[in-house]
Design an enzyme around this catalytic site. Structure first.
Site, PDB file in Angstrom:
ATOM      1  N   ASP A 119     -11.486 -35.116  65.533  1.00  0.00           N
ATOM      2  CA  ASP A 119     -12.652 -35.628  66.111  1.00  0.00           C
ATOM      3  C   ASP A 119     -12.594 -35.859  67.635  1.00  0.00           C
ATOM      4  O   ASP A 119     -11.604 -36.612  68.019  1.00  0.00           O
ATOM      5  CB  ASP A 119     -13.095 -36.689  65.156  1.00  0.00           C
ATOM      6  N   ILE A 120     -13.516 -35.375  68.281  1.00  0.00           N
ATOM      7  CA  ILE A 120     -13.281 -35.793  69.739  1.00  0.00           C
ATOM      8  C   ILE A 120     -13.927 -37.071  69.973  1.00  0.00           C
ATOM      9  O   ILE A 120     -14.976 -37.540  69.513  1.00  0.00           O
ATOM     10  CB  ILE A 120     -14.162 -34.896  70.582  1.00  0.00           C
ATOM     11  N   GLU A 128     -18.594 -32.049  66.667  1.00  0.00           N
ATOM     12  CA  GLU A 128     -17.552 -32.537  67.435  1.00  0.00           C
ATOM     13  C   GLU A 128     -16.199 -32.461  66.592  1.00  0.00           C
ATOM     14  O   GLU A 128     -15.165 -33.184  67.061  1.00  0.00           O
ATOM     15  CB  GLU A 128     -17.517 -33.642  68.457  1.00  0.00           C
TER      16      GLU A 128
END
Length: 169
Positions: free
Chosen positions: A37-38, A81
């Site tokens: 996950d960003i 994301e």
């Protein structure tokens, strides 16, 4: 194929996960999953705009894909994301090493991220948090693998982001 990132779609990933899980039953071989996950991506989009966010997603997707070498490995866009990386025939140690390489390589892209708020970010560049899970026991179901990787990802975020956490299954 996801049109923005040029990665596999969630649907394709789910199909491959099912296939590889069945292979695990036959071959007694490990199957590993990385969820990525960003960090603070919604804030990144707010500060830099949707176009910059899309470019950030493309660059990170390319970076993640470059970290896997085998044709059986699958890198997919799992959500907005979030990315999922399926590593058949890879044990927990190997998957952790791949995840750590991904974390390091994304950070080295040096995509600037300096929000005006006083949010505690792990760096002044875009980073990712990753959760790793691996299973060998064919009696363990797919949902257990996904939940373990998701719990590891949650721990990475909870412990300050920009890190890899391994959760045993």
């Amino acid at each position: 194929m996801d049109t923005l990132t040029q990665l596999a779609t969630r649907r394709y990933f789910d199909q491959k996960l099912e296939q590889e899980w069945h292979h695990l039953n036959v071959e007694q071989s490990p199957l590993s999953l990385i969820l990525c996950d960003i960090d603070c991506f919604k804030l990144y989009n707010k500060v830099y705009g949707i176009a910059a966010g899309d470019e950030c997603l493309r660059r990170i997707a390319y970076c993640l894909r470059s970290c896997v070498k085998r044709t059986t490995d699958v890198v997919a866009r799992y959500g907005g994301e979030e990315f999922a990386i399926l590593l058949p025939h890879t044990n927990a140690t190997g998957a952790f090493q791949v995840a750590e390489r991904m974390r390091d390589k994304v950070k080295s892209l040096a995509i600037e991220f300096k929000p005006p708020e006083t949010l505690k970010l792990p760096a002044s560049v875009v980073t990712v948090s990753l959760g790793v899970a691996s299973l060998v026991d064919p009696h363990t179901d797919i949902d257990t693998l996904i939940m373990a990787a998701n719990q590891a990802l949650y721990l990475s975020k909870q412990q300050g982001r920009d890190r890899v956490t391994l959760n045993s299954v």
